[in-house]
Design a protein around this motif. Structure first.
Motif, short mmCIF file in Angstrom:
data_model
loop_
_atom_site.label_atom_id
_atom_site.label_comp_id
_atom_site.label_asym_id
_atom_site.label_seq_id
_atom_site.Cartn_x
_atom_site.Cartn_y
_atom_site.Cartn_z
N ARG A 1 0.82 -1.22 0.00
CA ARG A 1 0.00 0.00 0.00
C ARG A 1 0.85 1.27 0.00
O ARG A 1 0.56 2.21 -0.73
N SER B 1 2.21 2.10 -3.51
CA SER B 1 1.24 1.99 -4.60
C SER B 1 1.03 3.32 -5.30
O SER B 1 1.47 4.37 -4.82
N GLU C 1 -1.57 -3.52 -9.70
CA GLU C 1 -0.81 -3.59 -8.46
C GLU C 1 -1.40 -4.61 -7.50
O GLU C 1 -2.59 -4.58 -7.22
#
Length: 156
Positions: free
Chosen positions: A127, A130, A148
């Protein structure tokens, strides 16, 4: 300077997908190896621990964040003696900082796109690394799509 590709028939290739880590970018494995050398840890011990870790998978699937991953890695018991949460946080920040595209790959992406091909990327990330965290910056436009793992919840 972009070059033209050999003529492709309309029934042939229309899109090319690339993995980001180790293909478009240098591999983050070398950053971790350098960290191990500087800290005096056994060669590839951290990379091996990451690859064996159930928490690494959870990190890359977006199920846990970077800080929680670092804490869980220590508890998981796969790391060499002496590796700390602080070390792991430093590694994670370092990986993010070295993830820059290779110049020759950016040229190749431009050639493909100038020849009418769609260009996509797949990546195992987390995260904090990202696109929603601003990871891909100004070169994001080199791709038509980036898939992703942390956003999709599955590994590439």
């Amino acid at each position: 300077q972009p070059r033209m590709l050999p003529t492709l028939s309309s029934a042939s290739i229309r899109c090319v997908l690339f993995d980001l880590g180790g293909v478009v970018f240098d591999s983050p494995i070398s950053f971790v190896r350098e960290f191990e050398i500087i800290k005096g840890y056994k060669k590839d011990s951290i990379n091996r621990a990451f690859s064996r870790s159930k928490n690494w998978k959870k990190l890359e699937e977006g199920k846990i964040g970077q800080d929680e991953f670092c804490e869980r890695m220590i508890l998981e018991g796969l790391l060499s003696k002496g590796v700390t949460v602080s070390d792991l946080r430093q590694i994670m920040r370092g990986i993010s900082s070295v993830m820059r595209p290779r110049k020759d790959m950016m040229l190749a992406l431009g050639i493909l796109r100038s020849n009418g091909l769609k260009v996509g990327a797949v990546t195992n990330n987390w995260r904090e690394m990202s696109s929603s965290a601003g990871m891909y910056g100004k070169w994001r436009d080199a791709f038509d799509v980036i898939v992703e793992s942390a956003i999709e919840g599955l590994l590439s």
